[in-house]
Design a protein around this motif. Sequence first.
Motif: not given
Lengths: 193, 47
Positions: A14, A19, A22-23, A26-27, A30, A55-56, A59-60, A63, B22, B25-26, B28, B30, B32, B34
């Motif tokens: 990731y 990407e 990430l899915e 999460i799954n 979850n 998860f926000i 993700i931040k 990244k 979900i 989030l995916i 988001y 994609n 985002l 930095i």
Amino acid sequence: MELQIDDSVLVKDYINGNEKALEVLINRHNQRISSFIYSKVLDRDVSEDIFQDTFIKVIKTLKKGNYSEEGKFLPWVMRIAHNLVIDHFRRNKRMPMFEGNDDFNIFSVIGDDKLNVEKQLIKDQIDSDLSVLVEELPEDQKEVLVMRIYRDMSFKEISENTGVSINTALGRMRYALINLRKVIEKNNIVLTN
Amino acid sequence: MEKIYSENPNKCKLAKASPETIKFLIGYSNSLQIIEHNNVQFENNLN
């Protein structure tokens, strides 16, 4: 047998721009994370919000390259979720959310009892249709009906103003309504809001 | 006295975030980006 890719590999993927990884993450987690949050807040909607915020943050952090890989992805995410749950309770303590119950609903007290624009338009239309129908009534019946309905006069007052007995005024009112109903039925007019 | 364990049920029920969350989030993730400039990181959301 399906081979499960390790969390640490997915995290690396990731960070490197995959990407899809990430899915999968999460799954995969979850249910555990959601159940953990739900067990603390006991509210589906709040639980969903905290899961999303968790998860926000994940993700931040990923990244921005601030995550130090020690092979403990799930405990890390759980810690974020736990902190957000604490934040939620702190916030609620400062500003408790008032929820109505079956006996009392705050919106019945502060609610606006005015009709909305659509209903007001329909009401105006009905009032205007009705006033046309009232004009069709015989003069004596119309006079009593207007005094009673539009001027809110009592039958005693109507009797005094028209010079007829109260019983006569009542009879005229009754016939006025019967005749109005007849006209409405005859012309298939719908007078409902 | 006998202890009734069923009186205090486990409140930890199985829950799952909805597919919409979900998906969000995916999406988001994609969108985002930095961006780093002069050692300062900026979040850029390309929606």
